[in-house]
Design an enzyme around this catalytic site. Structure first.
Site, PDB file in Angstrom:
ATOM      1  N   ARG A  90       0.653  -1.335   0.087  1.00 24.55           N
ATOM      2  CA  ARG A  90      -0.172  -0.031  -0.082  1.00 24.55           C
ATOM      3  C   ARG A  90       1.235   1.582   0.073  1.00 24.55           C
ATOM      4  O   ARG A  90       0.428   2.585  -0.191  1.00 24.55           O
ATOM      5  CB  ARG A  90      -0.655   0.435   1.163  1.00 24.55           C
ATOM      6  CG  ARG A  90      -1.601  -1.018   0.987  1.00 24.55           C
ATOM      7  CD  ARG A  90      -3.027  -0.697   2.409  1.00 24.55           C
ATOM      8  NE  ARG A  90      -4.147  -1.876   1.937  1.00 24.55           N
ATOM      9  CZ  ARG A  90      -4.536  -1.630   1.078  1.00 24.55           C
ATOM     10  NH1 ARG A  90      -5.288  -1.116   0.774  1.00 24.55           N
ATOM     11  NH2 ARG A  90      -6.077  -2.990   1.189  1.00 24.55           N
ATOM     12  N   ASP A 120      -7.652   3.612  -7.579  1.00 25.65           N
ATOM     13  CA  ASP A 120      -8.075   5.395  -7.875  1.00 25.65           C
ATOM     14  C   ASP A 120      -6.638   5.737  -7.058  1.00 25.65           C
ATOM     15  O   ASP A 120      -6.295   6.020  -8.051  1.00 25.65           O
ATOM     16  CB  ASP A 120      -9.559   5.297  -7.463  1.00 25.65           C
ATOM     17  CG  ASP A 120      -9.623   5.277  -6.142  1.00 25.65           C
ATOM     18  OD1 ASP A 120      -9.118   4.483  -5.689  1.00 25.65           O
ATOM     19  OD2 ASP A 120     -10.064   6.411  -5.603  1.00 25.65           O
ATOM     20  N   ASP A 121      -6.630   5.409  -6.302  1.00 26.60           N
ATOM     21  CA  ASP A 121      -4.685   6.386  -5.270  1.00 26.60           C
ATOM     22  C   ASP A 121      -4.330   5.278  -6.171  1.00 26.60           C
ATOM     23  O   ASP A 121      -3.003   6.029  -6.690  1.00 26.60           O
ATOM     24  CB  ASP A 121      -5.197   5.709  -4.302  1.00 26.60           C
ATOM     25  CG  ASP A 121      -5.858   6.609  -3.467  1.00 26.60           C
ATOM     26  OD1 ASP A 121      -6.419   6.994  -3.579  1.00 26.60           O
ATOM     27  OD2 ASP A 121      -5.793   6.846  -1.780  1.00 26.60           O
ATOM     28  N   ILE A 149     -12.460  -4.910  -6.150  1.00 26.15           N
ATOM     29  CA  ILE A 149     -13.414  -5.439  -5.986  1.00 26.15           C
ATOM     30  C   ILE A 149     -14.177  -4.421  -5.542  1.00 26.15           C
ATOM     31  O   ILE A 149     -15.505  -4.909  -5.632  1.00 26.15           O
ATOM     32  CB  ILE A 149     -13.271  -6.647  -5.296  1.00 26.15           C
ATOM     33  CG1 ILE A 149     -13.018  -5.721  -3.428  1.00 26.15           C
ATOM     34  CG2 ILE A 149     -12.005  -7.962  -4.956  1.00 26.15           C
ATOM     35  CD1 ILE A 149     -13.159  -7.131  -2.430  1.00 26.15           C
ATOM     36  N   ASP A 150     -14.123  -3.027  -5.284  1.00 20.73           N
ATOM     37  CA  ASP A 150     -14.837  -2.829  -4.668  1.00 20.73           C
ATOM     38  C   ASP A 150     -15.585  -1.717  -6.380  1.00 20.73           C
ATOM     39  O   ASP A 150     -17.237  -1.183  -5.910  1.00 20.73           O
ATOM     40  CB  ASP A 150     -14.610  -1.585  -4.416  1.00 20.73           C
ATOM     41  CG  ASP A 150     -13.542  -1.152  -2.885  1.00 20.73           C
ATOM     42  OD1 ASP A 150     -14.180  -3.190  -2.034  1.00 20.73           O
ATOM     43  OD2 ASP A 150     -13.568  -0.873  -2.085  1.00 20.73           O
ATOM     44  N   GLU A 256     -20.495  -2.253   4.033  1.00 21.69           N
ATOM     45  CA  GLU A 256     -18.900  -2.019   4.855  1.00 21.69           C
ATOM     46  C   GLU A 256     -19.082  -0.484   5.075  1.00 21.69           C
ATOM     47  O   GLU A 256     -18.424   0.264   6.576  1.00 21.69           O
ATOM     48  CB  GLU A 256     -17.375  -2.056   4.484  1.00 21.69           C
ATOM     49  CG  GLU A 256     -16.462  -2.087   5.436  1.00 21.69           C
ATOM     50  CD  GLU A 256     -15.368  -2.681   5.009  1.00 21.69           C
ATOM     51  OE1 GLU A 256     -15.254  -2.553   3.710  1.00 21.69           O
ATOM     52  OE2 GLU A 256     -14.397  -3.193   5.391  1.00 21.69           O
ATOM     53  N   ARG A 365     -11.801 -11.374  -1.706  1.00 27.14           N
ATOM     54  CA  ARG A 365     -10.447 -10.966  -2.675  1.00 27.14           C
ATOM     55  C   ARG A 365     -10.047 -11.631  -3.455  1.00 27.14           C
ATOM     56  O   ARG A 365      -8.869 -11.329  -4.251  1.00 27.14           O
ATOM     57  CB  ARG A 365      -9.735  -9.739  -1.503  1.00 27.14           C
ATOM     58  CG  ARG A 365     -10.423  -8.616  -0.746  1.00 27.14           C
ATOM     59  CD  ARG A 365     -10.115  -8.399  -0.197  1.00 27.14           C
ATOM     60  NE  ARG A 365      -8.361  -8.668   0.731  1.00 27.14           N
ATOM     61  CZ  ARG A 365      -8.255  -7.829   0.425  1.00 27.14           C
ATOM     62  NH1 ARG A 365      -8.209  -6.915   1.547  1.00 27.14           N
ATOM     63  NH2 ARG A 365      -6.787  -7.819   1.457  1.00 27.14           N
TER      64      ARG A 365
END
Lengths: 503, 503
Positions: A90, A120-121, A149-150, A256, A365
């Site tokens: 990350r 996106d990031d 996955i979002d 969530e 995931r």
């Protein structure tokens, strides 16, 4: 946006290329196939090329921590889940010294391009890296691949991020099973929280797949300015309505991110963060309450005790409330239970409410990718390779005409900058890729809104069963969300509706 | 034990029969296929027969609450999960007035037989009912069918109860996915509790399927007289060993029944039940502690606060501790975390421990049945029908030669009394069917014991993927437990071992 066409083999530069690839952020099914698609492209179009896999995410690029990816090793990962071939991370490549470290790595490998597989990031970061390499006069192109996955990385040119299809199908399998259990046992409500922090695409798709009695959509909660009481009331209304029909069972889907989208809860969390930063002792709940606004104090005092402890005592490294750790299905069960007990005393409810909490996230995931994700990811990898070979940079690889059979799909690329808008982060205006939230006017939400009242009162459950890998119609169908967005979903829902009327 | 052979059609009584069928206890995949197998048998061998489905379990028999099951309706349930066709219930037919009510129903429908689909308790009940009908001179035969996902209803004649195969495969799918996630993210331990209250067959089978870093087997915990500290120490040892290898991730499987098998925890629960019955105020923890034995008081005081509250404040309708509601993965995470922090101070551990809790249970009870369970259940239903037609009563339907292809299977029946032993219940010696716990000397446990040290230190995960329904080798293989018990499992584990060595 560019569209790529296969070139005839003469007249095209077929020199070997040197490419790097890196996985960034959370796991999503199909990641290995992107890498393999890239490798397939290089093998076929640029024989003798080298593919460098950077290890453990962007950190691997900065530290030049890598392994060379060869056909034999890759073959074992084709169509497999997980990111364990090169792992992810990350970290971000954004500070000047980090950009310089990445530049050094690119030069050391003499890279023609780096492919960044991320959300996106990570793709925002890819755009920054592309710009930096251009400014420094490096030949290294940077191409992004849409992963999450979002499902919140999509736009006019990107129909879907990879992983969303598989994850929703894995969650829908287990939700469907639980729904059949609820229908068979007839004594429990199952409150199921689903991954998807900022956007409710997963919950919406799972609702379209399984037809629960209630599914909360964060974007609607925010748009309607619903608070915790409104949400509790809605759930209690559904339970009371079903109790009148003699039914004390059902399934509730909870995204969530819910706690952040209820205006009163998000206000309370913001106030608590301020208080903790100001040094108020979190263990002293009386002191905490004394410093809150009347609205937040009222909300706080009406929460279950374990929830109050969770909010004030468990902090992230910055001292903030750990929103992602809040198991919102548990306080919701408690609060709905209290509300129903109140109605029972008032004579407005006469059922038995027993509920069980569930959370599904990690299961989806790293599943084996669905046929759709496996094929889509290979195409994305090939597109990324072709973009680098074509000298493009700062673009996201895209696959279009997804409503057609995979043999008819097209590949191309779209500029990362075209997806960006300015957002205030750490006090500065930064260009970032905007998360695509659920469009309340879109076809998927409209399809859900048109049916949810029937699903609430009825027992219209649909248990889609596990992913099937034999190539045939069911295995090859992608999400209902995508089908509706591409104007092909009505038939899927009509079939479901026919079943419901027959039931 | 009797074995049934197909009769030639001449000379065999083919008169229509009147049969009842009832589902008893928790859901298990394949239940509908048992009913359909029974119906298939009647259609083929006794055309014009009537099948009466009693609703909501044994209560339906006592109240004569039923529906007639016809081919058209049944067709929609073939190979489907759930029990929602006629639903199930947990009542027992045991008191004199209940037996009389069942007798009245059997007479009202002029039933030739009743087929009871259930677990150990339900089949004990079936034996009582068979005996009662015999004594009363009724023609109604009673035949049991072995159902339970827990896998604890098996003996010399019954190789496996239906539902165990499917449930283990559904759990193994999601465990495998989580394992790949753990391997990819490299930052979490996942503590996964699995259904299976008294026996650890499910946890053992899932361990054989997925190769976790640690799996607790209740029968071993009891045999070794391990207490909570021993269990915590074992998990912490594994985590510390992996930390030395640079690995801060893994998967721990925990059987649902664990709390009852640790001698100190079960002693504490027994003492708490006594105290509450004696009127000690559960909210007053000081008073509670003052009344406990020193060992139990010490254990109680060392539990996390939420666990202490759970133990004393949440009671079942008899005022006892709600053992099945204890989410043991959560206190275990807390206690392992405390133990590792202690070791870190002592210089004996230098890793980062972060863990996430999961529970899988309801997901597996109502899945679509695996190819094995779908076929096995149809055969069980046909066997039950043939037993009634053959004038047998007080028997359990059985299918043998399960190690062969389904076309080679044999069907038969075994007396329910032969499975019974005397157990003290509510002050009386009662004949009951004994639960079959994990055999610590059996082939499945031996296969696990031989490999677990390697699985603890290594990353030998196996992600079996979702159930596949296309008929081929993988879809048709039953559990590793069954294969090992029938001496066919070595090849499956050898293949797995080869993969591990290659990895």
């Amino acid at each position: 946006m560019v569209s790529l066409r296969p070139a005839s083999s003469h007249g095209v530069e077929q020199r070997p290329l040197r490419l790097g690839v890196v996985l960034s952020g959370g796991q999503a099914p199909g990641g290995h196939n992107v890498i393999i698609g890239l490798h397939d492209y290089l093998q076929r179009r640029h024989p003798g090329s080298t593919l460098v896999g950077f290890l453990s995410g962007p950190r691997g690029v900065m530290r030049n921590d890598y392994k060379i990816l060869e056909a034999q090793e890759l073959d074992a990962y084709r169509n497999q889940g997980g990111f364990h071939l090169i792992c992810s991370g990350r970290d971000k490549i954004s500070k000047p010294e980090e950009l310089t470290a990445a530049e050094k790595t690119a030069k050391a490998h003499d890279l023609d391009g780096i492919v960044v597989i991320g959300g996106d990031d990570s793709n925002t970061n890819a755009a920054v890296l592309a710009e930096h390499f251009l400014q420094q006069g490096l030949k290294t192109r940077v191409i992004g691949v849409p992963k999450t996955i979002d499902g919140d990385l999509k736009n006019a040119d990107v129909s879907i991020s990879f992983g969303f299809d598989t994850a929703c199908k894995v969650y829908s399998e287990v939700i469907g099973n639980i729904m059949v259990d609820a229908m068979s046992a007839k004594k429990y409500y199952h409150f199921i929280r689903l991954m998807g922090r900022s956007a409710s695409h997963i919950t919406l798709e799972c609702a379209l797949q399984t037809h629960p009695q209630l599914a909360l959509i964060c974007e609607e909660v925010a748009a309607q300015r619903w608070g915790l009481k409104d949400v509790v009331r809605q759930i209690a209304d559904m339970v009371a309505q079903r109790a009148e029909l003699g039914k004390d069972f059902g399934v509730v889907l909870i995204p969530e991110g819910l706690v952040e989208f209820m205006h009163d809860v998000s206000a309370l969390i913001a106030e608590l963060n301020e208080l903790m930063a100001a040094g108020v002792n979190p263990a002293d709940q009386t002191a905490v309450v004394a410093h809150l606004t009347p609205e937040s104090a009222d909300l706080f005092c009406n929460l279950p005790q374990f929830m109050r402890c969770k909010l004030v005592l468990e902090r992230d490294p910055h001292g903030n409330v750990q929103v992602s750790q809040i198991e919102s299905e548990r306080p919701l069960i408690d609060l709905v239970s209290i509300e129903l007990a109140r109605r029972k005393v008032a004579g407005a409810y006469n059922g038995n409410f027993a509920a069980l909490p569930h959370f599904f996230g990690y299961e989806g995931r790293c599943s084996l990718p669905s046929n759709f994700d496996a094929t889509y990811c290979n195409a994305l990898g090939q597109a990324a390779g072709a973009l680098v070979a074509g000298g493009r940079t700062g673009m996201m690889a895209t696959v279009f005409s997804l409503q057609l059979h995979a043999t008819e799909w097209g590949v191309g690329g779209t500029p990362l900058l075209s997806m960006m808008h300015l957002e205030r982060r750490a006090g500065c205006e930064m260009p970032v890729i905007k998360k695509k939230l659920v469009d309340l006017e879109g076809a998927p939400m409209a399809a859900f809104a048109a049916r949810r009242a029937a699903w609430a009162a009825g027992d219209c459950f649909r248990a889609p069963g596990p992913l099937q890998f034999q190539p045939h119609c069911v295995a090859d169908a992608a999400t209902i969300t995508l089908a509706l967005e591409l104007n092909r979903g009505q038939s899927m829902l009509l079939t479901a509706q026919a079943n419901e009327q027959a039931a």
